[in-house]
Design a protein around this motif. Structure first.
Motif, mmCIF file in Angstrom:
data_model
loop_
_atom_site.group_PDB
_atom_site.id
_atom_site.type_symbol
_atom_site.label_atom_id
_atom_site.label_comp_id
_atom_site.label_asym_id
_atom_site.label_seq_id
_atom_site.Cartn_x
_atom_site.Cartn_y
_atom_site.Cartn_z
ATOM 1 N N THR A 169 -13.429 3.082 -0.562
ATOM 2 C CA THR A 169 -12.846 2.559 -1.790
ATOM 3 C C THR A 169 -11.877 1.430 -1.451
ATOM 4 O O THR A 169 -11.425 1.291 -0.303
ATOM 5 C CB THR A 169 -12.097 3.653 -2.562
ATOM 6 O OG1 THR A 169 -10.956 4.064 -1.782
ATOM 7 C CG2 THR A 169 -12.993 4.851 -2.832
ATOM 8 N N THR A 170 -11.556 0.633 -2.458
ATOM 9 C CA THR A 170 -10.580 -0.434 -2.251
ATOM 10 C C THR A 170 -9.258 0.137 -1.767
ATOM 11 O O THR A 170 -8.602 -0.424 -0.871
ATOM 12 C CB THR A 170 -10.373 -1.216 -3.556
ATOM 13 O OG1 THR A 170 -11.623 -1.779 -3.970
ATOM 14 C CG2 THR A 170 -9.353 -2.324 -3.372
ATOM 15 N N GLU A 171 -8.861 1.273 -2.333
ATOM 16 C CA GLU A 171 -7.589 1.886 -1.933
ATOM 17 C C GLU A 171 -7.621 2.314 -0.473
ATOM 18 O O GLU A 171 -6.633 2.166 0.250
ATOM 19 C CB GLU A 171 -7.283 3.091 -2.831
ATOM 20 C CG GLU A 171 -6.887 2.746 -4.253
ATOM 21 C CD GLU A 171 -8.064 2.258 -5.107
ATOM 22 O OE1 GLU A 171 -9.240 2.535 -4.718
ATOM 23 O OE2 GLU A 171 -7.825 1.601 -6.119
ATOM 24 N N VAL B 136 -14.644 -3.185 5.379
ATOM 25 C CA VAL B 136 -15.240 -4.154 4.453
ATOM 26 C C VAL B 136 -16.691 -4.421 4.828
ATOM 27 O O VAL B 136 -17.586 -4.451 3.963
ATOM 28 C CB VAL B 136 -14.427 -5.464 4.454
ATOM 29 C CG1 VAL B 136 -15.180 -6.569 3.716
ATOM 30 C CG2 VAL B 136 -13.063 -5.246 3.807
ATOM 31 N N ASN C 115 0.823 -1.209 0.000
ATOM 32 C CA ASN C 115 0.000 0.000 0.000
ATOM 33 C C ASN C 115 0.859 1.261 0.000
ATOM 34 O O ASN C 115 2.096 1.189 -0.044
ATOM 35 C CB ASN C 115 -1.002 -0.021 1.161
ATOM 36 C CG ASN C 115 -0.340 0.112 2.533
ATOM 37 O OD1 ASN C 115 0.838 0.483 2.667
ATOM 38 N ND2 ASN C 115 -1.104 -0.181 3.573
ATOM 39 N N LEU D 157 -11.514 -9.873 2.608
ATOM 40 C CA LEU D 157 -12.592 -9.656 1.647
ATOM 41 C C LEU D 157 -13.657 -10.749 1.702
ATOM 42 O O LEU D 157 -14.790 -10.534 1.276
ATOM 43 C CB LEU D 157 -12.028 -9.541 0.226
ATOM 44 C CG LEU D 157 -11.179 -8.301 -0.044
ATOM 45 C CD1 LEU D 157 -10.699 -8.291 -1.488
ATOM 46 C CD2 LEU D 157 -11.952 -7.019 0.268
ATOM 47 N N ASN E 78 -19.117 -1.659 3.896
ATOM 48 C CA ASN E 78 -19.446 -1.639 2.468
ATOM 49 C C ASN E 78 -20.495 -2.679 2.079
ATOM 50 O O ASN E 78 -21.028 -2.630 0.972
ATOM 51 C CB ASN E 78 -18.186 -1.866 1.633
ATOM 52 C CG ASN E 78 -17.325 -0.631 1.539
ATOM 53 O OD1 ASN E 78 -17.614 0.391 2.169
ATOM 54 N ND2 ASN E 78 -16.259 -0.701 0.767
ATOM 55 N N LEU F 253 -7.163 -0.834 1.620
ATOM 56 C CA LEU F 253 -5.780 -1.311 1.573
ATOM 57 C C LEU F 253 -4.850 -0.385 2.339
ATOM 58 O O LEU F 253 -3.859 -0.831 2.932
ATOM 59 C CB LEU F 253 -5.315 -1.427 0.121
ATOM 60 C CG LEU F 253 -6.063 -2.416 -0.780
ATOM 61 C CD1 LEU F 253 -5.490 -2.380 -2.184
ATOM 62 C CD2 LEU F 253 -5.992 -3.832 -0.221
ATOM 63 N N ARG G 68 -9.689 -2.776 8.902
ATOM 64 C CA ARG G 68 -10.052 -3.287 7.572
ATOM 65 C C ARG G 68 -11.328 -4.130 7.644
ATOM 66 O O ARG G 68 -12.172 -4.046 6.762
ATOM 67 C CB ARG G 68 -8.899 -4.097 6.978
ATOM 68 C CG ARG G 68 -7.714 -3.247 6.573
ATOM 69 C CD ARG G 68 -6.793 -3.972 5.598
ATOM 70 N NE ARG G 68 -5.693 -3.096 5.248
ATOM 71 C CZ ARG G 68 -4.527 -3.060 5.897
ATOM 72 N NH1 ARG G 68 -4.317 -3.892 6.913
ATOM 73 N NH2 ARG G 68 -3.576 -2.228 5.544
ATOM 74 N N PRO H 284 -5.256 -9.000 0.668
ATOM 75 C CA PRO H 284 -6.705 -8.803 0.495
ATOM 76 C C PRO H 284 -7.534 -10.050 0.772
ATOM 77 O O PRO H 284 -8.669 -9.951 1.250
ATOM 78 C CB PRO H 284 -6.825 -8.363 -0.972
ATOM 79 C CG PRO H 284 -5.504 -7.724 -1.277
ATOM 80 C CD PRO H 284 -4.502 -8.531 -0.521
#
Length: 662
Positions: free
Chosen positions: A189-191, A212, A7, A19, A215, A194, A208, A15
């Motif tokens: 966002t994914t960024e 997740v 990152n 996820l 979302n 991460l 994290r 990930p």
């Protein structure tokens, strides 16, 4: 493949650990799927009632334990949706009613929710911070916002959701309904996920998780209700579930049909294989004696060069904890060190063949042999991403070899060095010219969320040039031995890919320990019965000056070695900084033993390896530190490769230094 990410803070992120996605192409039946879900989502997760009971009994000493339980509970509550579906809020009048690939969740109201929610909030606010009050408050706010608005009972969720038509046919069924929906509802966002960055590794992992999970519900949850088909208005929004990909839809179709066939591209189908009952393992008709190289072969082997490549990224134990999966039991960085003896492992973003070419080029440069002299190229690996051409064939072409006697990959896992060396010496008898042996592994993208594997494995490569000695000279390899097989449980103690673990590499610790102990005792027994070829009246075991074992798990090896009568000062380890690099672990450890000045002159080394497939083997060899390639030369070769101008194959170390002004 499940690669890591670096990152913007320069930290490693995995990930696959948070996820919650699964590979449905390897899941054949509903039973298999629910077993995976049970292990990964249910086994560690407390229910709402479990959390309430612990709250009321004062069982949470600090905030961290409560945050972990909330996170695991919410992953469990989303176990089917997060793995299978994309959630899409859709106006009821616009929702397809007859399509087989649009689903609605059917939910049971969560009883006693107000009491459970109030107790969790009250307890968290009263608990002292564990490490960082601000970060812990942020994580709690994200998780608790989901927990307090969770309308449904998670225990009774069906794994296969009904289609809209099936939902309409059940007047008592309830699903999510909201009177309005904001398509710009904020999500991470994914960024951003991460790039989560906390000073405390455990909190970074939880952050994290929280992002997740947030979302998963991209709408105003406070206005969501559970309603039946007759209560949904045309302008109301429902949460439609769409299969995440084609493999998920194919799995649903398999489950809804007979569940006995596996459909493959092109319309073909194959029966699901039945699991065989293991047969009892029997000993061979006669033992396989070690190969005494001086007596068995006319052409004696000389170790002309050894070069290694390390993964360019250090993954230390805190990196592992920063990426703790929701399926893991609590563990700290110190716990990993105590359990494995490993403090860090090395990862690479390069492909295995790239590691191989760098190590091979450096070994050739050190050996002084021109590339056209090489008679065979052998590669020991169990993690190749390349099947056709094999790494060995690809490597031969990249080195500029127009023809070899043989270029072949060998899968011997952690016994890759003794297996590769045995084949190299057999090739010497036929080609009577140098053989290039490369041991290379890349595990970092094959681990996924399996904790035992993530703690242990790393990436790296080693290359050796094994040349014929001059007539009448004594070779450097004295004894070789290889084994394979054993009881069914040991043969299958390490599996990759493992469909039961989403295609990840998995390690069954007790079985691995059993095979290591069995082979280690057998090896020591053989060496104790072999005479020293140089000194009459002494056994080969007594003549061993240094043991460089396969670097599997330092704690385990030391315990087993102690039971076998070996002392810790007889063994050399570099596993604490390299991790387990399987086939490459022994030659990298030999290299580091020279670098660490453990080997300062020619030394007789016993190098035992054992691992996946219940393979085993060892080499007794003379290691001269003069064969070790300079890491500066390797750095120059890699820099040139990255610049698109690799040094000519077969150049000597001095040639390469001169070319780069070193």
């Amino acid at each position: 493949m499940k690669p890591f990410v670096v990152n913007r803070h320069g930290r490693l992120v995995f990930p696959a650990n948070f996820l919650g996605e699964l590979d449905f192409s390897v899941l054949e039946s509903l039973d298999q799927f629910t077993a995976v879900i049970g292990r990964d989502f249910e086994a560690k997760a407390p229910t709402g009632s479990d959390i309430l009971s612990r709250v009321e009994s004062g069982g949470y000493p600090r905030r961290f334990e409560l945050l972990r339980d909330l996170g695991q509970n919410l992953y469990w509550a989303n176990r089917y949706s997060i793995t299978m579906f994309d959630r899409r809020p859709t106006r009821w009048r616009d929702l397809a009613k007859r399509r087989p690939d649009v689903f609605l969740p059917v939910l049971t109201p969560w009883e006693d929710s107000e009491r459970k929610v109030a107790a969790v909030e009250q307890t968290f606010r009263a608990l002292p911070p564990t490490w960082d009050a601000k970060a812990e408050d942020t994580i709690f706010d994200l998780l608790f916002d989901l927990y307090r608005t969770k309308l449904y009972h998670a225990t009774e969720l069906p794994p296969i959701k009904p289609t809209v038509a099936e939902f309409l046919a059940e007047p008592d069924a309830l699903t999510f309904v909201m009177p309005a929906y904001d398509p710009d509802y904020p999500v991470f966002t994914t960024e951003q996920i991460l790039d989560a960055n906390e000073d405390v590794p455990e909190l970074e992992a939880l952050m994290r998780w929280a992002m997740v999970l947030h979302n998963q519900y991209p709408w105003d949850r406070s206005r969501t209700e559970l309603r039946g088909p007759a209560e949904i208005g045309g302008d109301d929004f429902v949460v439609a579930f769409h299969p995440r990909n084609r493999d998920v839809m194919a799995f649903i179709e398999r489950v809804k049909s007979t569940g006995t066939t596996s459909r493959h591209p092109g319309g073909m189908s194959a029966a699901v294989p039945a699991r065989r009952t293991p047969v009892e393992a029997v000993a061979p008709a006669a033992p396989y004696p070690p190969v005494r190289v001086r007596e068995a072969f006319a052409v004696q082997p000389k170790l002309a060069a050894l070069a290694i490549v390390r993964g360019e990224y250090v993954c230390d134990n805190t990196d592992v904890i920063r990426n703790a999966s929701f399926s893991w039991s609590p563990m700290s960085a110190d716990d990993i060190r105590a359990k494995t003896g490993i403090e860090q492992r090395r990862y690479t973003s390069r492909e295995p063949e790239q590691l191989a070419i760098h190590a091979a080029s450096a070994a050739l440069a050190k050996s002084g042999h021109a590339v056209e002299e090489i008679g065979a190229v052998l590669v020991s690996t169990c993690t190749s991403n390349r099947q056709i051409p094999s790494i060995a064939c690809w490597l031969s072409g990249e080195l500029g070899l127009r023809q070899t006697h043989a270029s072949v990959d060998m899968v011997a896992a952690c016994a890759g060095l003794p297996y590769g060396m045995s084949e190299a010496i057999r090739q010497l008898q036929e080609v009577r010219r140098p053989v290039l042996l490369v041991c290379v592994e890349k595990f970092s993208d094959k681990i996924g969320a399996v904790r035992t594997s993530r703690m242990i494995f790393g990436d790296g490569a080693a290359a050796m040039v094994i040349a014929p000695t001059a007539d009448g000279q004594t070779g450097d390899v004295e004894v070789l031995q290889t084994y394979a097989s054993g009881p069914h449980s040991e043969v299958n103690s390490i599996i990759w890919p493992n469909s039961e673990f989403d295609g990840d590499i998995t390690v069954y610790g007790p079985e691995v320990k059993a095979l290591v102990q069995r082979y280690l005792m057998q090896m020591l027994g053989e060496l104790g019965a072999e005479p020293d070829p140089d000194e009459e009246g002494r056994t080969l075991l007594e003549s061993i000056e240094l043991i460089v074992p396969h670097q599997a798990n330092k704690t385990m090896i030391l315990n087993l070695a102690g039971k076998a009568g070996l002392s810790a000062d007889q063994l050399y380890f570099n596993v604490e900084r390299m991790g387990n690099v399987s086939a490459a672990s022994i030659p990298i450890a030999v290299y580091d033993a020279v670098r660490d000045a453990v080997i300062t002159g020619p030394v007789r080394v016993f190098a035992p390896g054992f691992g996946a497939g219940a393979v085993g083997g060892y080499a007794v060899m003379r290691i001269d530190p003069a064969i070790v390639a300079d890491e500066v030369v390797l750095d120059l070769l890699q820099d040139a490769d990255r610049a698109g101008a690799p040094a000519a194959a077969g150049s000597t170390s001095d040639d390469i230094r001169a070319a780069f002004g070193e």
